[in-house]
Design a protein around this motif. Structure first.
Motif, short mmCIF file in Angstrom:
data_model
loop_
_atom_site.label_atom_id
_atom_site.label_comp_id
_atom_site.label_asym_id
_atom_site.label_seq_id
_atom_site.Cartn_x
_atom_site.Cartn_y
_atom_site.Cartn_z
N GLN A 219 4.38 7.23 -4.87
CA GLN A 219 5.83 7.21 -4.99
C GLN A 219 6.28 5.99 -5.79
O GLN A 219 5.50 5.08 -6.06
N VAL A 220 7.55 6.04 -6.18
CA VAL A 220 8.14 4.88 -6.84
C VAL A 220 8.35 3.81 -5.78
O VAL A 220 9.14 3.99 -4.84
N TYR A 221 7.64 2.72 -5.93
CA TYR A 221 7.71 1.63 -4.95
C TYR A 221 8.99 0.82 -5.15
O TYR A 221 9.70 0.51 -4.19
N GLN A 222 9.27 0.46 -6.40
CA GLN A 222 10.48 -0.30 -6.70
C GLN A 222 10.89 -0.08 -8.15
O GLN A 222 10.05 0.19 -9.01
N ILE A 223 12.19 -0.18 -8.41
CA ILE A 223 12.73 -0.19 -9.77
C ILE A 223 13.65 -1.40 -9.89
O ILE A 223 14.46 -1.66 -9.00
N GLY A 224 13.50 -2.15 -10.98
CA GLY A 224 14.35 -3.32 -11.16
C GLY A 224 14.00 -4.04 -12.45
O GLY A 224 13.25 -3.53 -13.29
N THR A 225 14.52 -5.22 -12.61
CA THR A 225 14.20 -6.05 -13.77
C THR A 225 12.79 -6.60 -13.61
O THR A 225 12.24 -6.62 -12.50
N PRO A 226 12.18 -7.07 -14.69
CA PRO A 226 10.86 -7.71 -14.56
C PRO A 226 10.86 -8.83 -13.53
O PRO A 226 9.91 -8.97 -12.75
N ARG A 227 11.91 -9.62 -13.50
CA ARG A 227 11.98 -10.74 -12.56
C ARG A 227 11.99 -10.25 -11.11
O ARG A 227 11.39 -10.84 -10.22
N GLU A 228 12.63 -9.10 -10.88
CA GLU A 228 12.71 -8.54 -9.53
C GLU A 228 11.40 -7.89 -9.10
O GLU A 228 11.02 -7.95 -7.92
N ILE A 229 10.71 -7.26 -10.03
CA ILE A 229 9.52 -6.47 -9.68
C ILE A 229 8.23 -7.29 -9.71
O ILE A 229 7.36 -7.13 -8.85
N LEU A 230 8.10 -8.19 -10.68
CA LEU A 230 6.85 -8.94 -10.83
C LEU A 230 6.82 -10.15 -9.90
O LEU A 230 6.63 -11.28 -10.33
N ARG A 231 6.99 -9.89 -8.65
CA ARG A 231 6.94 -10.92 -7.62
C ARG A 231 5.61 -10.83 -6.89
O ARG A 231 5.01 -9.76 -6.79
N GLY A 232 5.17 -11.96 -6.37
CA GLY A 232 3.85 -12.02 -5.76
C GLY A 232 3.61 -10.97 -4.70
O GLY A 232 2.57 -10.29 -4.70
N GLU A 233 4.57 -10.79 -3.79
CA GLU A 233 4.37 -9.83 -2.71
C GLU A 233 4.29 -8.40 -3.22
O GLU A 233 3.54 -7.57 -2.70
N ASN A 234 5.07 -8.10 -4.26
CA ASN A 234 5.01 -6.75 -4.84
C ASN A 234 3.67 -6.50 -5.52
O ASN A 234 3.09 -5.41 -5.41
N LEU A 235 3.19 -7.48 -6.25
CA LEU A 235 1.92 -7.35 -6.95
C LEU A 235 0.77 -7.15 -5.95
O LEU A 235 -0.14 -6.34 -6.18
N GLU A 236 0.82 -7.86 -4.85
CA GLU A 236 -0.22 -7.73 -3.83
C GLU A 236 -0.26 -6.32 -3.27
O GLU A 236 -1.34 -5.75 -3.06
N ILE A 237 0.90 -5.74 -3.04
CA ILE A 237 0.96 -4.38 -2.48
C ILE A 237 0.52 -3.35 -3.52
O ILE A 237 -0.34 -2.50 -3.24
N MET A 238 1.08 -3.40 -4.71
CA MET A 238 0.80 -2.37 -5.72
C MET A 238 -0.64 -2.40 -6.21
O MET A 238 -1.21 -1.36 -6.56
N TYR A 239 -1.24 -3.60 -6.25
CA TYR A 239 -2.58 -3.72 -6.81
C TYR A 239 -3.65 -4.05 -5.78
O TYR A 239 -4.79 -4.34 -6.13
N GLY A 240 -3.28 -4.02 -4.51
CA GLY A 240 -4.26 -4.23 -3.45
C GLY A 240 -4.89 -5.61 -3.48
O GLY A 240 -6.08 -5.77 -3.19
#
Length: 267
Positions: A219-240
Motif C-alpha cells: 500500500q501507499v505508506y505515505q505521500i508528501g514532500t521529500p523532507r516529509e517522507i525521507l525521515r529516518g523512521e520512515n526509511l527504517e519501516i519502508m526498507y526494513g
C-alpha cells in the motif's frame, strides 16, 4: 491548474491474483515531478505499468488529462503518455536515430513516414539528451548509458504531456545518471511536462522530486514532500532497516542534497 494524471483508490497487480499495491491515489500537475520509492518488489513498476495501460487495473480509477483511461484509444493514450523503462529492446539493424524516431509513431500513421516536423522533433530530442553524435550508430552496439539516452529521446519526441520513467538511472555510472536526471528536470521545469518516476537511488530524490510516494506492505505508506517522507523512521519501516540506522541515512541524504541539485541543474 488542471491535473494531468489522477488515480483514485487504484489497485494494481495481475489478473486473478492478489493486488501488488492497494488503493493508490495521487494527483500529478504540469511541471511537477513525483518520485515513487520503496524496497525491491514493493510494486513501483507495477503501478507505473498500470497507469500506462501495459497492465490492466484491478479496480479504481485512472484519469489522463481529465479523461478516464478506459475511454481512450491506444493512439490517443500514446499522444498523452510516454514511458521509459529499464527493459531492453532489441531492434534489428536500427540506428539510434531510427529507434528515437519510433516515438513519433502516434503521429506518422501505419506507414511510419516522417514528415519535416517529425524529423525536427527527433533531432531536437537527440540534441536535448546529448546523443546527436551517435545518431547514426547501430543501437545494438552502444553502451547501456547511451541506450538510456536514446530511449529518453524516444519518449521526448513522442511529445506527451505526461512522462513516466521506471528507474531511469538503473545500471548507469554517475555521470550518465546526472545527465539523464538533468534532462528530466528540464523537461518538467522548462517544458512543463508532468513526470512520475520510480527510483531506488534515494540520494537523488531531494534534488528531483516535488512530491514523494512511499510504498510499503502492499500500500501507499505515505505521500508528501521529500523532507516529509525521507525521515529516518520512515526509511527504517519502508526498507526494513535496523532501528536508529534510518536517522544516519536521513542525515547523509540531506547533507548531499544541495550539492547534487547544483550538479543536476547546472547541466
Amino acid at each position: 491548474m488542471d491535473k494531468k494524471l489522477r488515480t483514485l483508490a487504484l489497485d494494481v497487480g495481475y489478473q486473478k491474483g492478489r493486488p501488488v499495491v492497494n488503493r493508490v491515489s495521487m494527483d500529478l500537475y504540469p511541471g511537477e515531478i513525483i518520485a515513487i520509492i520503496g524496497g525491491n518488489g514493493a510494486g513501483k513498476s507495477t503501478v507505473l505499468k498500470t497507469i500506462t495501460g501495459q497492465l490492466e487495473k484491478l479496480s479504481g480509477d485512472i484519469r489522463i488529462c481529465n479523461r478516464r483511461e478506459e475511454e481512450l484509444t491506444e493512439e490517443a493514450l500514446a499522444k498523452m503518455v510516454s514511458m521509459v523503462t529499464t527493459e531492453r529492446i532489441h531492434p534489428e539493424l536500427m540506428s539510434c536515430y531510427e529507434v528515437a524516431a519510433m516515438g513519433r509513431y502516434p503521429y506518422t500513421g501505419r506507414l511510419g513516414i516522417l514528415g519535416e516536423d517529425d524529423k525536427g522533433a527527433v533531432t531536437d530530442a537527440l540534441r536535448m539528451v546529448g546523443a546527436s553524435d551517435i545518431a547514426t550508430e547501430d543501437f545494438s552496439k552502444i553502451s547501456d548509458g547511451q541506450r538510456q539516452r536514446i530511449m529518453l529521446a524516444r519518449a521526448i519526441c513522442q511529445d506527451t504531456d505526461i512522462l513516466i520513467l521506471d528507474e531511469p538511472t538503473s545500471f548507469l555510472d554517475v555521470q550518465f545518471k546526472l545527465d539523464i536526471l538533468s534532462v528530466i528536470k528540464k523537461l518538467a521545469k522548462e517544458r512543463k511536462k508532468a513526470v512520475i518516476m520510480s527510483i531506488h537511488e534515494l540520494e537523488f530524490v531531494p534534488a528531483m522530486a516535488d512530491k514523494v510516494i512511499g510504498i510499503f506492505n502492499r500500500q501507499v505508506y505515505q505521500i508528501g514532500t521529500p523532507r516529509e517522507i525521507l525521515r529516518g523512521e520512515n526509511l527504517e519501516i519502508m526498507y526494513g532497516m535496523e532501528k536508529g540506522s534510518g536517522s544516519i541515512m536521513e542525515e547523509g541524504l540531506w547533507q548531499y542534497a544541495h550539492s547534487l541539485e547544483r550538479l543536476i541543474c547546472q547541466k
